[in-house]
Design an enzyme around this catalytic site. Structure first.
Site, PDB file in Angstrom:
ATOM      1  N   LYS A   1      -6.045  -7.765  69.195  1.00 15.86           N
ATOM      2  CA  LYS A   1      -6.442  -7.734  70.262  1.00 15.86           C
ATOM      3  C   LYS A   1      -5.541  -8.910  70.003  1.00 15.86           C
ATOM      4  O   LYS A   1      -4.726  -9.701  69.030  1.00 15.86           O
ATOM      5  CB  LYS A   1      -7.829  -8.867  70.683  1.00 15.86           C
ATOM      6  CG  LYS A   1      -8.484  -7.318  71.003  1.00 15.86           C
ATOM      7  CD  LYS A   1      -8.204  -7.462  72.266  1.00 15.86           C
ATOM      8  CE  LYS A   1     -10.044  -6.497  73.400  1.00 15.86           C
ATOM      9  NZ  LYS A   1     -10.733  -5.121  72.434  1.00 15.86           N
TER      10      LYS A   1
HETATM   11  C1  LIG Z   1     -12.317  -5.934  78.209  1.00 11.76           C
HETATM   12  C2  LIG Z   1     -13.091  -6.238  77.117  1.00 11.76           C
HETATM   13  N1  LIG Z   1     -14.129  -6.211  77.310  1.00 11.76           N
HETATM   14  C3  LIG Z   1     -14.858  -6.324  75.654  1.00 11.76           C
HETATM   15  C4  LIG Z   1     -14.696  -5.532  75.712  1.00 11.76           C
HETATM   16  C5  LIG Z   1     -15.125  -5.610  73.508  1.00 11.76           C
HETATM   17  O1  LIG Z   1     -14.550  -6.621  72.787  1.00 11.76           O
HETATM   18  P1  LIG Z   1     -14.962  -6.093  71.036  1.00 11.76           P
HETATM   19  O2  LIG Z   1     -14.462  -5.128  70.506  1.00 11.76           O
HETATM   20  O3  LIG Z   1     -14.818  -7.136  70.276  1.00 11.76           O
HETATM   21  O4  LIG Z   1     -16.621  -6.481  71.295  1.00 11.76           O
HETATM   22  C6  LIG Z   1     -13.030  -5.180  75.110  1.00 11.76           C
HETATM   23  C7  LIG Z   1     -12.823  -4.642  73.928  1.00 11.76           C
HETATM   24  O5  LIG Z   1     -12.290  -3.758  73.858  1.00 11.76           O
HETATM   25  C8  LIG Z   1     -12.286  -5.615  75.925  1.00 11.76           C
HETATM   26  O6  LIG Z   1     -11.201  -4.658  76.860  1.00 11.76           O
END
Ligand SMILES: Cc1ncc(COP(=O)(O)O)c(C=O)c1O
Length: 389
Positions: free
Chosen positions: A184
């Site tokens: 990210k």
């Molecule tokens: C739009 C979106 N929401 C939620 C997530 C979940 O993030 P995490 O990997 O930090 O749990 C992601 C991860 O790729 C995402 O792209």
């Protein structure tokens, strides 16, 4: 097939992040502690929210935000289908039902007409996803939520540094959930944050992120701190008492991740500016190319440019062609309602997302991508297109 030489996403780390790890290693505070508190404070200030609660992923952040708002069995939450599955999973974890909503064909953000159509007396929240960092239409969305007395939980996993009508994403709604996953815009390995202006949510989130315990070890230690004669602190006494009133989770952030996060936060604006330079190169190169539709950025927002997603009828051929040239691409996303787990449970047709997703291709985009690498990607794409105009 050649080796992958250009990844689709990549974290941008330097000596500063390594250096920042010295302090938690030296003090021994590598769990939930002072670095996490500092990161929460600085992140809240950066996004313009009153409070921030740090957790170990955006999946956890979304889950806790839904739980802290008291959403559960019998409730419905409106979720755009064009997202990572965590957005919907967070609702299911709480025993509630995700109701999938279509997206706009240009930004791939939640379609507000479809959102309104899907509101029922059971609807408790809307979860807009700022797709690729492009903020959703937050003013209209908030108005709709106010009209129906429902909450707004933003999935801002892609939107670290995004701006909506002059305000950073993070302080606009009931709760905003960020991701610090490895690739990210702000990366800590894994990590997440909920920002909010509602103090009662902060209390609930803090309890829920650590097994329902009403105080963190750090807070209990602070209470018991002794001052040595030199004036330096010693973690000598330990206020051991706590109570458990909720069935919480083991979701809190740790100080190793927070130490990295603080450095990454300091670099975020510069890193996002570099993303913008690369996007300008792509946009310029693909202008007028008939078989490529470039991503849009509305004039009243500033995207964090988490990804660069083109639409092309040759998606699959281009993906294979680029792989042969050592260039990785991705697809964000196959709509959640088409994933087998959800397809069986919620039979719904969402025409825009279903028509568009076979055309989506995510090109490499990250701050450390060099101009030469960007040129290489552009040349490869244009050479694929020869004879296809
Ligand atoms: C739009 C979106 N929401 C939620 C997530 C979940 O993030 P995490 O990997 O930090 O749990 C992601 C991860 O790729 C995402 O792209």
């Amino acid at each position: 097939m050649s080796e992958t030489i250009i990844q689709v996403f990549k974290p941008s780390f330097g000596e500063e992040e390594l250096e920042a790890l010295r302090e938690p290693f030296r003090t021994g505070w590598i769990g939930l502690g002072p670095k996490t508190a500092e990161f929460e404070e600085k992140f809240a200030a950066y996004v313009g929210a009153k409070y921030a609660v740090a957790v170990n992923s955006a999946t956890a952040a979304l889950h806790l935000a839904v739980a802290a708002l008291g959403i559960g069995p019998g409730d419905e939450v409106l979720v755009p289908t064009m997202s990572f599955v965590s957005t919907a999973h967070a609702v299911v974890y709480c025993g509630a039902t995700p109701i999938f909503v279509d997206v706009y064909p240009d930004t791939l953000c939640i379609d507000l007409d479809d959102t309104r159509r899907k509101i029922t007396p059971r609807t408790r929240a809307i979860m807009p996803v700022h797709y690729g960092g492009h903020p959703c239409e937050m003013d209209e969305l908030q108005q709709m939520a106010d009209e129906y007395h429902i909450a707004v939980i933003e999935d801002a996993a892609h939107a670290c540094g995004s701006v909506y009508r002059g305000k950073r994403i993070g302080g606009l709604s009931d709760a905003t959930c960020f991701s610090f996953h490895a690739v990210k815009n702000l990366a800590t390995g894994d990590g997440g944050m909920v920002t909010t202006n509602r103090l009662e949510l902060v209390h609930a989130l803090k309890r829920l992120r650590w097994c329902g315990i009403d105080k963190s070890t750090w807070e209990r230690t602070e209470e018991g701190l002794m001052e040595l004669e030199t004036g330096t602190r010693r973690y000598a006494t330990y206020g051991w008492y706590y109570e458990v009133h909720d069935l919480g989770y083991k979701y809190h952030m740790n100080d190793i991740a927070a130490a990295i996060g603080l450095v990454q936060l300091g670099k975020l604006e510069k890193a996002n500016a570099r993303r913008r330079e690369i996007v300008a190169q792509y946009n310029h190169a693909f202008e007028g190319v008939s078989w490529i539709e470039r991503p849009v950025e509305k004039e009243y927002i500033r995207s964090a440019l988490h990804n660069y997603v083109i639409k092309t009828p040759y998606r699959d051929e281009l993906n294979v062609y680029l792989k042969e040239k050592g260039i990785a691409t991705g697809v964000h996303y196959m709509p959640i309602h088409l994933q087998p787990y959800y397809r069986e449970r919620c039979k719904v047709t969402l025409p825009v997302a279903e028509a568009i997703w076979p055309k989506l291709l995510t090109l490499p985009l990250y701050p450390d991508l060099t101009n030469e690498q960007v040129d290489y990607v552009i040349k490869a794409i244009l050479s694929f297109g020869e004879g296809r105009e």
